[in-house]
Design an enzyme around this catalytic site. Sequence first.
Site, PDB file in Angstrom:
ATOM      1  N   TYR A  24      -9.310   9.408  -3.364  1.00  0.00           N
ATOM      2  CA  TYR A  24     -10.031   8.104  -3.094  1.00  0.00           C
ATOM      3  C   TYR A  24     -10.513   7.849  -1.610  1.00  0.00           C
ATOM      4  O   TYR A  24     -11.792   7.422  -1.558  1.00  0.00           O
ATOM      5  CB  TYR A  24      -9.069   7.068  -3.536  1.00  0.00           C
ATOM      6  CG  TYR A  24      -9.723   5.597  -3.335  1.00  0.00           C
ATOM      7  CD1 TYR A  24     -10.604   5.067  -4.280  1.00  0.00           C
ATOM      8  CD2 TYR A  24      -9.258   4.841  -2.267  1.00  0.00           C
ATOM      9  CE1 TYR A  24     -11.252   3.936  -4.027  1.00  0.00           C
ATOM     10  CE2 TYR A  24      -9.816   3.629  -2.212  1.00  0.00           C
ATOM     11  CZ  TYR A  24     -10.940   3.148  -3.097  1.00  0.00           C
ATOM     12  OH  TYR A  24     -11.422   1.896  -2.948  1.00  0.00           O
TER      13      TYR A  24
ATOM     14  N   SER B 251     -14.250   0.956   1.298  1.00  0.00           N
ATOM     15  CA  SER B 251     -12.917   0.758   1.456  1.00  0.00           C
ATOM     16  C   SER B 251     -12.208   0.896   3.176  1.00  0.00           C
ATOM     17  O   SER B 251     -12.917   1.750   3.586  1.00  0.00           O
ATOM     18  CB  SER B 251     -11.936   1.410   0.555  1.00  0.00           C
ATOM     19  OG  SER B 251     -10.698   1.361   0.926  1.00  0.00           O
TER      20      SER B 251
END
Length: 219
Positions: free
Chosen positions: A145, A132
Amino acid sequence: MGKTVLITGAASGFGRGVAFGLAKRGHQVIAGCQIWPQVWELRNSARTEGINMQVIKLDVLNEIDRAKALGIEIDVLFNNAGIMESGPMAEIPMSVFRSVFETNVFAALELAQGFARAMVKRGAGRIVWTSSVAGLVKVPFDGAYAASKHAVEGVCSAMREELRPYGVQVVTVNPGAFRTGFNDTGMESMDQWWDQGERVVEHWPVRELNHQHDPEEMI
Protein backbone atom coordinates in the site's frame (compact mmCIF):
# COMPACT_ATOMS: atom_id res chain seq x y z
CA MET A 1 -21.24 28.60 -8.86
CA GLY A 2 -21.43 24.87 -8.23
CA LYS A 3 -18.96 22.43 -9.75
CA THR A 4 -19.55 19.04 -11.34
CA VAL A 5 -17.49 16.55 -9.33
CA LEU A 6 -16.92 12.87 -10.10
CA ILE A 7 -15.92 10.81 -7.06
CA THR A 8 -14.58 7.27 -7.32
CA GLY A 9 -14.93 4.90 -4.38
CA ALA A 10 -17.97 6.80 -3.15
CA ALA A 11 -19.76 3.89 -1.53
CA SER A 12 -18.02 4.31 1.82
CA GLY A 13 -15.41 6.20 3.79
CA PHE A 14 -14.03 9.51 2.60
CA GLY A 15 -15.65 9.19 -0.82
CA ARG A 16 -19.12 8.80 0.62
CA GLY A 17 -18.67 11.64 3.10
CA VAL A 18 -17.32 14.00 0.46
CA ALA A 19 -20.13 13.08 -1.95
CA PHE A 20 -22.82 13.95 0.58
CA GLY A 21 -20.97 17.02 1.80
CA LEU A 22 -20.46 18.52 -1.66
CA ALA A 23 -24.02 17.71 -2.74
CA LYS A 24 -25.36 19.50 0.34
CA ARG A 25 -23.28 22.55 -0.67
CA GLY A 26 -24.98 22.65 -4.05
CA HIS A 27 -22.40 20.95 -6.24
CA GLN A 28 -23.42 18.44 -8.89
CA VAL A 29 -21.98 15.20 -7.56
CA ILE A 30 -21.51 12.04 -9.60
CA ALA A 31 -20.77 9.28 -7.09
CA GLY A 32 -19.07 6.18 -8.48
CA CYS A 33 -19.54 2.81 -6.77
CA GLN A 34 -17.73 -0.43 -7.54
CA ILE A 35 -20.73 -2.81 -7.64
CA TRP A 36 -24.45 -2.50 -8.31
CA PRO A 37 -25.60 -3.24 -4.72
CA GLN A 38 -23.52 -0.24 -3.59
CA VAL A 39 -25.15 1.90 -6.28
CA TRP A 40 -28.60 0.92 -5.07
CA GLU A 41 -27.74 1.48 -1.40
CA LEU A 42 -26.18 4.90 -2.01
CA ARG A 43 -29.09 6.04 -4.15
CA ASN A 44 -31.53 5.03 -1.43
CA SER A 45 -29.48 6.75 1.27
CA ALA A 46 -29.28 9.95 -0.75
CA ARG A 47 -33.01 9.86 -1.42
CA THR A 48 -33.76 9.30 2.28
CA GLU A 49 -31.66 12.32 3.24
CA GLY A 50 -33.13 14.46 0.49
CA ILE A 51 -29.77 14.75 -1.24
CA ASN A 52 -29.65 15.25 -4.99
CA MET A 53 -26.72 13.35 -6.49
CA GLN A 54 -26.13 11.05 -9.43
CA VAL A 55 -24.89 7.59 -8.48
CA ILE A 56 -23.25 5.44 -11.14
CA LYS A 57 -21.50 2.09 -11.31
CA LEU A 58 -17.79 2.79 -11.67
CA ASP A 59 -15.46 -0.09 -11.01
CA VAL A 60 -12.17 1.63 -11.79
CA LEU A 61 -10.70 -1.69 -12.97
CA ASN A 62 -13.51 -2.17 -15.52
CA GLU A 63 -12.65 -0.60 -18.87
CA ILE A 64 -16.34 -0.41 -19.82
CA ASP A 65 -17.14 1.51 -16.63
CA ARG A 66 -14.15 3.80 -17.14
CA ALA A 67 -15.11 4.54 -20.74
CA LYS A 68 -18.67 5.42 -19.75
CA ALA A 69 -17.45 7.71 -16.96
CA LEU A 70 -14.99 9.46 -19.28
CA GLY A 71 -17.94 10.46 -21.45
CA ILE A 72 -19.16 12.78 -18.68
CA GLU A 73 -18.03 16.41 -18.62
CA ILE A 74 -16.78 17.35 -15.16
CA ASP A 75 -14.92 20.16 -13.41
CA VAL A 76 -13.28 18.01 -10.73
CA LEU A 77 -12.14 14.39 -10.58
CA PHE A 78 -11.72 12.99 -7.07
CA ASN A 79 -9.57 9.86 -7.56
CA ASN A 80 -10.52 8.29 -4.25
CA ALA A 81 -11.03 4.56 -4.94
CA GLY A 82 -8.30 2.47 -3.38
CA ILE A 83 -7.44 -0.78 -1.66
CA MET A 84 -5.02 -1.75 1.10
CA GLU A 85 -3.31 -5.14 1.26
CA SER A 86 -0.95 -5.86 4.13
CA GLY A 87 1.87 -8.33 4.56
CA PRO A 88 5.66 -8.45 4.78
CA MET A 89 7.41 -7.71 1.51
CA ALA A 90 9.27 -11.05 1.65
CA GLU A 91 5.99 -12.97 1.79
CA ILE A 92 3.21 -11.03 0.09
CA PRO A 93 1.98 -12.83 -3.07
CA MET A 94 2.88 -10.97 -6.24
CA SER A 95 -0.73 -11.20 -7.43
CA VAL A 96 -1.81 -9.31 -4.30
CA PHE A 97 0.96 -6.73 -4.73
CA ARG A 98 -0.02 -6.17 -8.36
CA SER A 99 -3.69 -5.78 -7.44
CA VAL A 100 -2.84 -2.84 -5.18
CA PHE A 101 -1.03 -1.05 -8.00
CA GLU A 102 -3.76 -1.87 -10.52
CA THR A 103 -6.36 -0.07 -8.40
CA ASN A 104 -4.38 2.62 -6.60
CA VAL A 105 -2.09 3.66 -9.45
CA PHE A 106 -2.83 2.36 -12.94
CA ALA A 107 -6.64 2.59 -13.01
CA ALA A 108 -6.56 5.96 -11.26
CA LEU A 109 -4.01 7.25 -13.78
CA GLU A 110 -6.13 6.08 -16.71
CA LEU A 111 -9.05 8.12 -15.39
CA ALA A 112 -6.81 11.10 -14.67
CA GLN A 113 -5.34 10.96 -18.17
CA GLY A 114 -8.77 10.82 -19.80
CA PHE A 115 -10.21 13.72 -17.87
CA ALA A 116 -6.96 15.71 -18.07
CA ARG A 117 -7.21 15.81 -21.85
CA ALA A 118 -10.67 17.35 -21.68
CA MET A 119 -9.60 19.77 -18.94
CA VAL A 120 -6.56 20.94 -20.92
CA LYS A 121 -8.74 21.65 -23.96
CA ARG A 122 -11.13 23.61 -21.72
CA GLY A 123 -8.32 25.40 -19.91
CA ALA A 124 -9.62 24.56 -16.43
CA GLY A 125 -10.15 21.68 -14.06
CA ARG A 126 -8.91 19.95 -10.94
CA ILE A 127 -7.78 16.39 -10.26
CA VAL A 128 -7.66 15.38 -6.61
CA TRP A 129 -6.07 12.10 -5.51
CA THR A 130 -6.49 10.39 -2.18
CA SER A 131 -2.91 9.55 -1.32
CA SER A 132 -1.85 8.75 2.25
CA VAL A 133 0.63 9.51 4.95
CA ALA A 134 1.93 6.08 3.93
CA GLY A 135 3.03 7.68 0.68
CA LEU A 136 5.45 9.90 2.57
CA VAL A 137 6.94 7.52 5.14
CA LYS A 138 8.00 3.87 5.48
CA VAL A 139 5.35 1.46 6.77
CA PRO A 140 6.60 -2.05 7.62
CA PHE A 141 4.06 -4.81 6.95
CA ASP A 142 2.12 -2.39 4.75
CA GLY A 143 4.73 -1.98 2.05
CA ALA A 144 2.45 -2.74 -0.91
CA TYR A 145 0.00 0.00 0.00
CA ALA A 146 2.78 2.43 0.93
CA ALA A 147 4.61 1.74 -2.33
CA SER A 148 1.43 2.42 -4.31
CA LYS A 149 0.95 5.73 -2.52
CA HIS A 150 4.60 6.68 -3.06
CA ALA A 151 3.87 6.05 -6.74
CA VAL A 152 0.78 8.26 -6.52
CA GLU A 153 2.91 11.04 -5.04
CA GLY A 154 5.40 10.71 -7.90
CA VAL A 155 2.69 10.68 -10.56
CA CYS A 156 0.90 13.66 -9.07
CA SER A 157 4.01 15.78 -8.53
CA ALA A 158 4.92 15.36 -12.21
CA MET A 159 1.36 15.84 -13.48
CA ARG A 160 0.92 18.94 -11.32
CA GLU A 161 3.81 20.73 -13.04
CA GLU A 162 2.89 19.44 -16.49
CA LEU A 163 -0.73 20.61 -16.34
CA ARG A 164 -0.26 23.86 -14.41
CA PRO A 165 0.39 25.90 -17.59
CA TYR A 166 -2.97 24.74 -18.96
CA GLY A 167 -5.05 25.85 -15.98
CA VAL A 168 -5.49 22.36 -14.55
CA GLN A 169 -4.75 21.77 -10.86
CA VAL A 170 -3.49 18.45 -9.50
CA VAL A 171 -3.51 17.96 -5.73
CA THR A 172 -3.25 15.15 -3.19
CA VAL A 173 -4.76 14.63 0.23
CA ASN A 174 -2.80 12.53 2.71
CA PRO A 175 -4.97 11.03 5.45
CA GLY A 176 -3.56 8.96 8.26
CA ALA A 177 -5.62 6.60 10.42
CA PHE A 178 -9.33 7.44 10.41
CA ARG A 179 -12.33 5.38 11.51
CA THR A 180 -13.63 4.40 8.08
CA GLY A 181 -12.86 0.68 8.42
CA PHE A 182 -10.26 0.93 5.65
CA ASN A 183 -7.25 0.46 7.93
CA ASP A 184 -8.93 -2.30 9.94
CA THR A 185 -9.78 -4.46 6.92
CA GLY A 186 -6.47 -3.63 5.27
CA MET A 187 -4.57 -5.00 8.25
CA GLU A 188 -6.78 -8.10 8.27
CA SER A 189 -6.34 -8.73 4.54
CA MET A 190 -3.11 -10.70 4.86
CA ASP A 191 -4.93 -13.36 6.89
CA GLN A 192 -6.61 -14.45 3.63
CA TRP A 193 -3.35 -15.94 2.34
CA TRP A 194 -1.06 -16.25 5.37
CA ASP A 195 -1.89 -19.89 6.16
CA GLN A 196 -1.78 -21.04 2.53
CA GLY A 197 1.94 -21.70 2.47
CA GLU A 198 5.09 -22.03 4.55
CA ARG A 199 6.09 -18.68 6.04
CA VAL A 200 9.63 -17.63 6.95
CA VAL A 201 8.91 -14.37 8.77
CA GLU A 202 6.60 -13.51 11.61
CA HIS A 203 3.00 -12.43 11.11
CA TRP A 204 2.26 -8.73 11.49
CA PRO A 205 2.30 -7.98 15.24
CA VAL A 206 -1.12 -7.26 16.69
CA ARG A 207 -1.81 -3.53 16.43
CA GLU A 208 -4.82 -2.08 18.15
CA LEU A 209 -6.38 0.63 16.02
CA ASN A 210 -7.71 2.57 18.98
CA HIS A 211 -6.28 5.96 18.05
CA GLN A 212 -8.08 6.56 14.77
CA HIS A 213 -9.59 9.95 14.06
CA ASP A 214 -13.11 11.04 13.16
CA PRO A 215 -13.43 10.81 9.33
CA GLU A 216 -15.34 14.10 9.30
CA GLU A 217 -12.06 15.90 10.07
CA MET A 218 -10.61 14.69 6.77
CA ILE A 219 -13.83 14.94 4.80
